[in-house]
Design a protein around this motif. Structure first.
Motif, mmCIF file in Angstrom:
data_model
loop_
_atom_site.group_PDB
_atom_site.id
_atom_site.type_symbol
_atom_site.label_atom_id
_atom_site.label_comp_id
_atom_site.label_asym_id
_atom_site.label_seq_id
_atom_site.Cartn_x
_atom_site.Cartn_y
_atom_site.Cartn_z
ATOM 1 N N CYS A 68 0.828 -1.206 0.000
ATOM 2 C CA CYS A 68 0.000 0.000 0.000
ATOM 3 C C CYS A 68 0.861 1.253 0.000
ATOM 4 O O CYS A 68 0.576 2.222 -0.718
ATOM 5 C CB CYS A 68 -0.923 0.007 1.219
ATOM 6 S SG CYS A 68 -2.144 -1.310 1.249
ATOM 7 N N VAL A 69 1.913 1.252 0.787
ATOM 8 C CA VAL A 69 2.823 2.393 0.838
ATOM 9 C C VAL A 69 3.471 2.623 -0.517
ATOM 10 O O VAL A 69 3.570 3.761 -0.995
ATOM 11 C CB VAL A 69 3.887 2.186 1.925
ATOM 12 C CG1 VAL A 69 4.905 3.330 1.905
ATOM 13 C CG2 VAL A 69 3.238 2.081 3.295
ATOM 14 N N GLN A 70 3.871 1.542 -1.170
ATOM 15 C CA GLN A 70 4.480 1.665 -2.490
ATOM 16 C C GLN A 70 3.489 2.182 -3.515
ATOM 17 O O GLN A 70 3.846 2.947 -4.414
ATOM 18 C CB GLN A 70 5.027 0.304 -2.928
ATOM 19 C CG GLN A 70 6.198 -0.188 -2.091
ATOM 20 C CD GLN A 70 6.588 -1.620 -2.410
ATOM 21 O OE1 GLN A 70 5.931 -2.299 -3.186
ATOM 22 N NE2 GLN A 70 7.678 -2.084 -1.790
ATOM 23 N N GLY A 71 2.221 1.811 -3.383
ATOM 24 C CA GLY A 71 1.221 2.223 -4.355
ATOM 25 C C GLY A 71 0.722 3.640 -4.179
ATOM 26 O O GLY A 71 0.360 4.298 -5.161
ATOM 27 N N SER A 72 0.703 4.132 -2.939
ATOM 28 C CA SER A 72 0.119 5.450 -2.670
ATOM 29 C C SER A 72 1.142 6.516 -2.319
ATOM 30 O O SER A 72 0.796 7.701 -2.252
ATOM 31 C CB SER A 72 -0.893 5.345 -1.514
ATOM 32 O OG SER A 72 -2.054 4.690 -1.931
ATOM 33 N N GLY A 73 2.382 6.141 -2.078
ATOM 34 C CA GLY A 73 3.387 7.131 -1.726
ATOM 35 C C GLY A 73 3.512 7.291 -0.219
ATOM 36 O O GLY A 73 2.777 6.691 0.557
ATOM 37 N N PRO A 74 4.429 8.157 0.224
ATOM 38 C CA PRO A 74 4.766 8.242 1.646
ATOM 39 C C PRO A 74 3.732 8.972 2.502
ATOM 40 O O PRO A 74 3.670 8.744 3.700
ATOM 41 C CB PRO A 74 6.096 8.995 1.639
ATOM 42 C CG PRO A 74 6.047 9.814 0.383
ATOM 43 C CD PRO A 74 5.299 8.991 -0.615
ATOM 44 N N ASN A 75 2.935 9.859 1.925
ATOM 45 C CA ASN A 75 2.009 10.669 2.720
ATOM 46 C C ASN A 75 0.594 10.648 2.127
ATOM 47 O O ASN A 75 0.073 11.688 1.697
ATOM 48 C CB ASN A 75 2.500 12.113 2.820
ATOM 49 C CG ASN A 75 3.847 12.217 3.514
ATOM 50 O OD1 ASN A 75 3.981 11.807 4.663
ATOM 51 N ND2 ASN A 75 4.831 12.752 2.809
ATOM 52 N N PRO A 76 -0.056 9.506 2.099
ATOM 53 C CA PRO A 76 -1.400 9.435 1.507
ATOM 54 C C PRO A 76 -2.421 10.181 2.355
ATOM 55 O O PRO A 76 -2.327 10.213 3.587
ATOM 56 C CB PRO A 76 -1.696 7.937 1.488
ATOM 57 C CG PRO A 76 -0.859 7.380 2.597
ATOM 58 C CD PRO A 76 0.390 8.193 2.621
ATOM 59 N N GLN A 77 -3.389 10.791 1.682
ATOM 60 C CA GLN A 77 -4.433 11.537 2.364
ATOM 61 C C GLN A 77 -5.801 10.978 2.004
ATOM 62 O O GLN A 77 -6.026 10.482 0.904
ATOM 63 C CB GLN A 77 -4.356 13.021 2.000
ATOM 64 C CG GLN A 77 -3.077 13.691 2.487
ATOM 65 C CD GLN A 77 -3.021 15.166 2.131
ATOM 66 O OE1 GLN A 77 -3.583 15.590 1.130
ATOM 67 N NE2 GLN A 77 -2.352 15.944 2.955
ATOM 68 N N SER A 78 -6.722 11.078 2.925
ATOM 69 C CA SER A 78 -8.072 10.576 2.713
ATOM 70 C C SER A 78 -8.789 11.400 1.650
ATOM 71 O O SER A 78 -8.612 12.620 1.564
ATOM 72 C CB SER A 78 -8.862 10.645 4.028
ATOM 73 O OG SER A 78 -10.228 10.355 3.802
ATOM 74 N N ASP A 79 -9.615 10.716 0.848
ATOM 75 C CA ASP A 79 -10.436 11.413 -0.137
ATOM 76 C C ASP A 79 -11.899 11.459 0.295
ATOM 77 O O ASP A 79 -12.798 11.667 -0.516
ATOM 78 C CB ASP A 79 -10.308 10.773 -1.517
ATOM 79 C CG ASP A 79 -10.695 9.302 -1.527
ATOM 80 O OD1 ASP A 79 -10.889 8.724 -0.427
ATOM 81 O OD2 ASP A 79 -10.790 8.712 -2.618
ATOM 82 N N ALA A 80 -12.153 11.292 1.609
ATOM 83 C CA ALA A 80 -13.522 11.356 2.116
ATOM 84 C C ALA A 80 -14.093 12.759 1.970
ATOM 85 O O ALA A 80 -15.288 12.924 1.731
ATOM 86 C CB ALA A 80 -13.564 10.919 3.577
ATOM 87 N N ILE A 81 -13.253 13.766 2.146
ATOM 88 C CA ILE A 81 -13.676 15.160 1.993
ATOM 89 C C ILE A 81 -12.716 15.831 1.020
ATOM 90 O O ILE A 81 -11.528 15.989 1.323
ATOM 91 C CB ILE A 81 -13.678 15.912 3.333
ATOM 92 C CG1 ILE A 81 -14.629 15.242 4.326
ATOM 93 C CG2 ILE A 81 -14.067 17.368 3.127
ATOM 94 C CD1 ILE A 81 -14.605 15.861 5.716
ATOM 95 N N LEU A 82 -13.225 16.225 -0.144
ATOM 96 C CA LEU A 82 -12.414 16.903 -1.150
ATOM 97 C C LEU A 82 -13.093 18.223 -1.492
ATOM 98 O O LEU A 82 -14.115 18.249 -2.178
ATOM 99 C CB LEU A 82 -12.257 16.030 -2.398
ATOM 100 C CG LEU A 82 -11.495 14.715 -2.203
ATOM 101 C CD1 LEU A 82 -11.520 13.882 -3.484
ATOM 102 C CD2 LEU A 82 -10.053 14.976 -1.772
ATOM 103 N N ILE A 83 -12.528 19.310 -0.979
ATOM 104 C CA ILE A 83 -13.086 20.642 -1.170
ATOM 105 C C ILE A 83 -12.085 21.484 -1.945
ATOM 106 O O ILE A 83 -10.928 21.620 -1.542
ATOM 107 C CB ILE A 83 -13.411 21.314 0.178
ATOM 108 C CG1 ILE A 83 -14.420 20.460 0.954
ATOM 109 C CG2 ILE A 83 -13.971 22.722 -0.032
ATOM 110 C CD1 ILE A 83 -14.722 20.960 2.354
#
Length: 257
Positions: A68-83
């Motif tokens: 998962c870390v390799q796929g999303s990068g070192p600092n993944p952020q949630s997409d639950a709220i995208l403003i």
């Protein structure tokens, strides 16, 4: 964590086989047989916006799974709220809730909608499908996923996807807004599927915009749903060939839908 889950493989395999043998799609839902007159249809467009100070962006801790870390990068952020700019709110599901003549019939798409898993994130997070339409859940990661649909009106399913490239096909049979998906292996993963009996639905884009085309004349109740900020409704009347617009405003501290 993934290593400890390897003992689940036989269970998943048996469950998958049973599900595949017992979940043949039922006949598509029947309508009233009345076609929509394309010469008179109008359209509906609009925007969903967040009012106030946007909540802080949530970070995701994926360090339990190196893939998962390799796929999303070192600092993944949630997409639950995208403003975005000017409060533009992404991933709002908008659909015609009431007012559509039940005599209308609509062909059910035979092409599957797709819910993918990329970087241990469901993509897209919010989608719409028709009742009776097939949809595919795809594993695009080099790790184990567990697709767990949690409907209230449709049939629940819970199936493992052991390797990259595995594809699961399912069909929801009755309308339901919304159906939550999760992964029991990666607890941060979530997606929502809106199941609708007609083609008049949309999901807002990064600019908060949506469009619903080919809507027959009538007076409709629209509902806009967001996973954190709840539901909003609006009533709109569309005359023959008319284009209407509507705006939905959301704020923090709403009850979860």
């Amino acid at each position: 964590m993934i290593k400890n889950l390897r003992h689940l493989v036989p269970t998943f395999a048996v469950f998958s086989l049973v599900a595949a043998c017992s979940s043949a799609p039922p006949p598509p839902p029947a309508g009233g047989g009345k076609p929509v007159d394309a010469a008179t249809t109008g359209s509906l467009s609009g925007r969903a916006a967040f009012a106030g100070t946007p909540p802080a962006v949530e970070s995701i801790r994926m360090n339990t799974d190196k893939a998962c870390v390799q796929g999303s990068g070192p600092n993944p952020q949630s997409d639950a709220i995208l403003i975005g700019a000017d409060g533009a709110l992404k991933n709002v599901f908008v659909y015609v809730k009431e007012g559509l003549d039940p005599a209308y019939s609509f062909d059910i798409p035979t092409t599957a909608a797709i819910l993918d898993q990329q970087g241990c994130i469901y993509t897209p997070r919010v989608i719409g499908v028709r009742a009776g339409q097939p949809f595919d859940v795809v594993n695009s990661d080099q790790t184990l996923h567990n697709v767990h649909a949690m409907p209230m009106q449709n049939q629940e399913f819970n199936q493992g996807q052991l390797t990259k490239g595995v594809r699961l096909t399912r069909t929801f049979t009755v309308p339901e807004v919304m159906v939550r998906f999760k992964c029991d292996v990666h607890p941060w993963m979530a997606a929502y599927v809106g199941v609708v009996a007609h083609p008049y639905f949309a999901v807002t884009d990064a600019g908060g915009a949506f469009e619903i085309a080919n809507l027959p004349p009538g007076t409709y109740t629209l509902e806009a749903w967001h996973e954190r900020f709840g539901r909003r409704t609006a009533q709109v009347t569309i005359s023959a060939t008319q284009a209407q617009t509507v705006t939905f405003s959301f704020a923090a501290k709403q009850e979860r839908p």
